[in-house]
Design an enzyme around this catalytic site. Structure first.
Site, PDB file in Angstrom:
ATOM      1  N   LYS A  58      78.392  56.375  37.064  1.00 43.39           N
ATOM      2  CA  LYS A  58      77.552  57.296  36.305  1.00 43.39           C
ATOM      3  C   LYS A  58      76.773  56.579  35.206  1.00 43.39           C
ATOM      4  O   LYS A  58      75.565  56.748  35.065  1.00 43.39           O
ATOM      5  CB  LYS A  58      78.470  58.352  35.682  1.00 43.39           C
ATOM      6  N   SER A  72      59.508  36.729  11.090  1.00 39.74           N
ATOM      7  CA  SER A  72      60.716  35.928  10.972  1.00 39.74           C
ATOM      8  C   SER A  72      61.224  36.021   9.549  1.00 39.74           C
ATOM      9  O   SER A  72      60.449  36.182   8.609  1.00 39.74           O
ATOM     10  CB  SER A  72      60.384  34.475  11.315  1.00 39.74           C
ATOM     11  N   TYR A 125      86.948  59.616  48.331  1.00 37.51           N
ATOM     12  CA  TYR A 125      86.768  59.395  46.892  1.00 37.51           C
ATOM     13  C   TYR A 125      87.812  58.436  46.322  1.00 37.51           C
ATOM     14  O   TYR A 125      88.994  58.497  46.667  1.00 37.51           O
ATOM     15  CB  TYR A 125      86.867  60.727  46.142  1.00 37.51           C
ATOM     16  N   THR A 185      48.607  28.766  39.572  1.00 37.33           N
ATOM     17  CA  THR A 185      49.767  28.672  40.468  1.00 37.33           C
ATOM     18  C   THR A 185      50.611  27.527  39.940  1.00 37.33           C
ATOM     19  O   THR A 185      50.069  26.599  39.339  1.00 37.33           O
ATOM     20  CB  THR A 185      49.384  28.367  41.932  1.00 37.33           C
ATOM     21  N   HIS A 186      51.927  27.576  40.145  1.00 42.98           N
ATOM     22  CA  HIS A 186      52.821  26.534  39.618  1.00 42.98           C
ATOM     23  C   HIS A 186      52.614  26.338  38.109  1.00 42.98           C
ATOM     24  O   HIS A 186      52.753  25.214  37.612  1.00 42.98           O
ATOM     25  CB  HIS A 186      52.581  25.185  40.295  1.00 42.98           C
ATOM     26  N   LYS A 241      54.941  33.778  11.080  1.00 38.49           N
ATOM     27  CA  LYS A 241      55.239  34.177  12.454  1.00 38.49           C
ATOM     28  C   LYS A 241      54.753  35.563  12.838  1.00 38.49           C
ATOM     29  O   LYS A 241      54.882  36.514  12.079  1.00 38.49           O
ATOM     30  CB  LYS A 241      56.754  34.124  12.673  1.00 38.49           C
ATOM     31  N   GLU A 285      59.233  40.238  24.856  1.00 41.56           N
ATOM     32  CA  GLU A 285      60.461  39.530  25.243  1.00 41.56           C
ATOM     33  C   GLU A 285      61.545  40.511  25.665  1.00 41.56           C
ATOM     34  O   GLU A 285      62.298  40.263  26.611  1.00 41.56           O
ATOM     35  CB  GLU A 285      60.940  38.677  24.077  1.00 41.56           C
ATOM     36  N   ASN A 292      55.682  37.448  16.201  1.00 39.55           N
ATOM     37  CA  ASN A 292      56.481  37.262  17.413  1.00 39.55           C
ATOM     38  C   ASN A 292      56.350  38.420  18.377  1.00 39.55           C
ATOM     39  O   ASN A 292      56.391  39.572  17.967  1.00 39.55           O
ATOM     40  CB  ASN A 292      57.949  37.082  17.026  1.00 39.55           C
ATOM     41  N   GLN A 301      83.748  56.820  39.497  1.00 42.00           N
ATOM     42  CA  GLN A 301      83.384  57.510  38.261  1.00 42.00           C
ATOM     43  C   GLN A 301      82.522  56.600  37.382  1.00 42.00           C
ATOM     44  O   GLN A 301      81.665  57.067  36.640  1.00 42.00           O
ATOM     45  CB  GLN A 301      84.660  57.914  37.508  1.00 42.00           C
ATOM     46  N   ASN A 333      84.869  67.375  43.011  1.00 42.85           N
ATOM     47  CA  ASN A 333      84.184  66.276  43.677  1.00 42.85           C
ATOM     48  C   ASN A 333      82.765  66.606  44.124  1.00 42.85           C
ATOM     49  O   ASN A 333      81.815  65.913  43.788  1.00 42.85           O
ATOM     50  CB  ASN A 333      84.996  65.888  44.914  1.00 42.85           C
TER      51      ASN A 333
END
Lengths: 392, 392, 392, 392
Positions: D325, D277, D317, D154-155, D283, D290, D285, D322, D109
């Site tokens: 991890k 693509s 424990y 903004t927005h 394309k 992303e 991309n 476990q 442990n």
């Protein structure tokens, strides 16, 4: 009249939807917005945009709002949208065109941010105080019961002897680490956003350092866009900190729910802390502990809410961020109440030394037997195998 | 007096903590608890435990509570803990010891469960209606603008030509699948819990089928322990369904926020739907769309809250489960409001055919050119490489 | 050569990053992509784009790939990006320019979607089978031990008498509801995406119904954009279903961890199911139960991952969606293994009737005593108070 | 032979299930376990349990394992369960009964905990270095393009003029705050767990301070139970920190995906960074962006996984832990790769000054016009209303 009024009316249904609960939540913010506004007008005086006399009037009226608010007499109505509008409207009503000058040099954006930061700072300090109080309570509890031995468990199975010293001490240390977490959060957010406008600065010279000093901020948050981009980021650090506190409480509750079962009876609470059942007359239910346990998940979901909501958003302010307010405010309320309750519990919690002793059955000492052999020179693995033969 | 009153007082602070907001939330539940109680007393009559005359009185008074409630005059106070106690107390006050008989054959546990299920069923049906209304609105929108072509995007990059028919139709189909989701949730939870007591049955013969029939449940949930273990499980399925609905709304909002930017201007909303800025006089902000987008994350966090909270709990009732109520109630309120608003938006949303056309630049037709070659017999990959040379 | 090769090389580091683990995960998908490609070429024959002889060759080679794959000999390499490229490259290598024709009438987008849907359908059916097997195992367990009574708990406190019949039956009913959940997911996703291209259709006439029929899809997913927008949506419904299954397993594990403690000893597993400690020789730890309990949270986090990842994304394909694959594949693997293990456990689980009996202490019958009075005509509340006096 | 071997065999299926992926993950841990074991044997020498000669042999062989591991030649097999067993087995095989002595004074442990903490510390430092590198890269980028002005939003709507200085500077400041977050995490976890056994200490005198000093820990984690209770707690703080880093990267990616659209074209990446693509030859991309955006949600789900998994667990424990991890290890790998990639991107990212300028349309200067009036003495609100009339 709204801060952005342009002479036409917002669709009523849209207005209701966008305002949401803000006008209610903002009761928590009124005081901080007034304090920030007082600093703001003093700064406007310093740079020559307001006269001494004007500042005096504004400060007096802002302090008056705090007084009204403390008496529960300052209303934020749905048509105000939020407390910031309510306060500016109040000032304009009382002081005429002087009230119209107060928004010079700031945007509602940095205004909201500033009030919230002041509020966060105070609430973090409140949590700190409550944790310190809990550590003291734990200490008193340990003073009384610390020497009592009881079984220590791993995998929900008896492992080795433990003690109230060890058990209670674990939570004391954990709460001390929580204090460090709070300290870090406090330091992180202690940056004054006032003067950053809507994220792209204010097109005039203002004295941001002066405002920050008046409001007791550690420093100014220099980059105006970062003040916006840190929305949600700072909140999520605060909520992470709150989650840490609630995690400890969740564990305490989990321990106590199990070990106060009559089947163990290591711990006991006064009957005034148990609730009953509507059908089973014998029941003494630890509802208070179960709710403490459950509140961890509530806070955790608030943290996750914030962290999920702020993803995939463009730099700069987005209205989505308005919804952060509720999770943090509710989060603080829940954590403060939970800390209060856990203090109350530990000042009444009793340890049954008799049942603890009964629990200390021989298998708990198997490891000690291994080490008795080790001390006689047997290699550890050999000693382990010898003792383990007794428990097949 | 609480349903489990034993003649001593709960610690005041513990009581406040355990009651929480239940007494407020229960305003939503009053009606359903009365309806369930009416069915319950009719069953008690059927099995001979109440007389016809007694049932008449109880039913009258329960209906009276519904009337009071509809007028906003039925109070659930903090000292009641919840509406179930408030209702029983009201009956006892009005009808004396007759009120004390109504709890025969049930526990507060199955009583709460029954009222909640009735509430869930009604709200799911409300959502169904609102989705149907939205599908109709989408249909009208498509009738008007469907033929307009506009760029279709993948990876946030122009891909191939799309149309309002295609775009709007995608959400119609998605909402139709949401209806199936609701239908499934409705069917899943349509099981009567009444008569299962606190999870271990009632030690007397009652007629569960009869109650279920009176309350229009599809069937009884036979296993009493499963009624308890399905708490949270059913709620999480409901919230998953709500998440699905909000996901579609999140995507609509995301599309509209982008494509109503003046830089694209494919879509337009009336100015009464936009809010302004306190500092930038030119701003027309799509707050309503941003909040719709954000609410997906709120609902998602409710779903997660429920699913996190119910983990690692022992079979049978645990008080933690009480906290499920708020997420589902708030969830329904948010989803219903969002569906209302999205309907409103689509009945005002306009498509700018001119700007859509301007967006239809030549690269959108590259795939068509590949297929022109394919139709002439060129293998697809060869055709693809030939056309792609134009876009290096 | 990649499916979108244009004659220049992608930055190596970017390529590594974008490919990620796809080429490894796609081992699960190879078979389904071949099956979908077989249906696709048959459709191309039907509409006259491939000759009978060509189809024969392609089908033979695609079946050959499945055979190679079953023997572990079909490699998907990092430079392939994914199995779809590996398969097309294999065909082109073997069949020359005929292999270059197979991509006619489809995009990698709908190709991936189709292979995944076929995979999902098969795995959902596998889960269904495993659940049915578990229900049978539970039934055998109940046949053997069902009559044994043991304490029923609420609030982790003894409540009323329960039985193995009741306890096991609760999980049987819950698992039966899970089957309905799977059935619903299966029905929802059983829509053929093939022929929708990259979300904006294919600029030529193809026969989508025919492909769908060959692949045994219930129907076609008509709207091409919806096939893209349902990415993540369908996956999240599948993961919700998996979460439901794991929730039941979490509860079973929680019950067994507690009630197989020597302090209760209601349940017992063979020693071959327990693991030991490296330091405490007496330990028999229920690791297998603890891990079953924990896996619920793993699956839950996968569900949340999908639901968080798909928020705030524009309509149409976005590369973000590629990351959905892993959560669902890992999810299925964990759930299948957990169902296997829980079956194994219940075919070895024993109930200790002696310790169960010892647990049936008198307070469990307090409710029965109340009902004895009720049967004698005492109003329920009065009877409750009388009996509750014994337990103060 | 397992560390807890007792002379009988674990059920094979249970063994497979409990070992899971540990033996694979532990490749990351081998080095740290050897380093910790070296310190441990030196301490055993100091307290007289090992002879100088023995220590020499053990240290040599442990260093040898590190060498083997670096060459990829040290295998951890499924039957070992984990690297700790593999290492002890290796020692016993090479050094006979001397290898059996190494486990004296520790449990698996605290051994696991120590190795993990050392690993965490190194990885946190690696992240720190990568962030510093990114800040430098940002700085170079700003040196080159900082003066360029572009619209601030903004927005998702044009707001006020911004600049590359402002935009890039926001991320520099945010990354600097991330460094503080890492610093805090490092400090928090920098506590040596070695010598706490399985949570209840070691029944002999060992010198914990000495081991901590050798391993360069800031201090020892004194309370043995707290070492166990802090499992998950510390990991969740680490993952929170990683989430913060990924949040910034998510925002950068979101900004770049939008503003590198040809419709804006403010930013540009070399074509070697774009993917294509399989159907649309034109394309380009931004898959890499992303995926960077999406990885935030992956890390977030890991954080949530940990925080959900550790709830409602008893002190001490539990095997559930476990599973922590994998999330942390995978988390570090993803964050390091993402930081690498974002550095690469910014060293190739170009700003199109022409398109930025084109974007700077007049409405961006509305606020400046308001302030021109304010400077002439018009109260802010009046000035705002006057200018806003132009934008109705």
């Amino acid at each position: 009249m709204k801060l952005w009024d342009k002479g036409y009316t917002l669709n009523k249904q849209v207005e209701d939807f966008t305002v949401g609960e803000d006008y209610l939540l903002d009761q928590k913010i009124v005081k901080y917005d007034c304090l920030a506004s007082i600093a703001h007008v003093r700064m406007l005086e310093k740079i020559g945009l307001l006269k001494k006399e004007e500042v005096k009037k504004l400060v007096k009226e802002l302090n008056n709002i705090i007084t009204l608010h403390n008496k529960g007499e300052f209303k934020v109505l749905k048509e105000h949208e939020d407390c910031h509008t309510a306060i500016e409207n109040h000032l304009t009503k009382k002081l005429g065109s002087l009230g119209e000058k107060i928004h010079t040099g700031r945007s509602r954006n940095d205004q909201v941010l500033t009030a919230l930061r002041l509020y966060y700072k105070e609430e973090l300090k409140n949590c700190k105080m409550l944790i310190k109080k809990f550590i003291k309570t734990l200490n008193v509890f340990i003073q009384e019961y610390g020497e009592i031995e009881l079984p220590g468990y791993t995998h929900t199975r008896k492992a080795m002897p433990s003690s109230i010293n060890l058990w209670g001490g674990a939570f004391m240390d954990s709460m001390k680490d929580n204090l460090k977490n709070i300290e870090f959060s406090l330091q992180l957010i202690d940056q004054s956003p006032l003067g950053t406008g809507a994220g792209y600065g204010i097109p005039m010279n203002i004295d941001r350092e002066y405002v920050a000093k008046l409001l007791d901020f550690r420093k100014i948050q220099r980059n105006p866009l970062y003040t916006q981009n840190s929305r949600g980021k700072f909140e999520s650090t605060i909520l992470h900190t709150l989650t840490q506190i609630m995690f400890d409480i969740n564990k305490i509750a989990t321990d106590l729910i199990l070990f106060s079962m009559p089947e163990f009876n290591y711990f006991e609470l006064p009957k005034e802390f148990y609730t009953g059942s509507s059908i089973m007359p014998q029941k003494k239910n630890p509802d208070v502990l179960e709710l403490l346990r459950a509140k961890y998940h509530i806070i955790l979901s608030y943290e996750f809410q914030v962290k999920s909501l702020i993803g995939n958003l463009l730099s700069g302010y987005n209205r989505d961020l308005q919804l952060l307010k509720k999770s943090v405010i509710d989060g603080f309320e829940i954590v403060k109440k939970s800390l209060d309750i856990i203090c109350l519990l530990f000042s009444h919690l009793e340890v049954n030394s008799k049942d603890c002793k009964k629990g200390l059955t021989t298998e708990l000492y198997a490891t000690h037997k291994v080490y008795d052999l080790v001390k006689k020179g047997v290699p550890f693995r050999e000693a382990y195998r010898e003792i383990s033969d007794h428990y097949k």
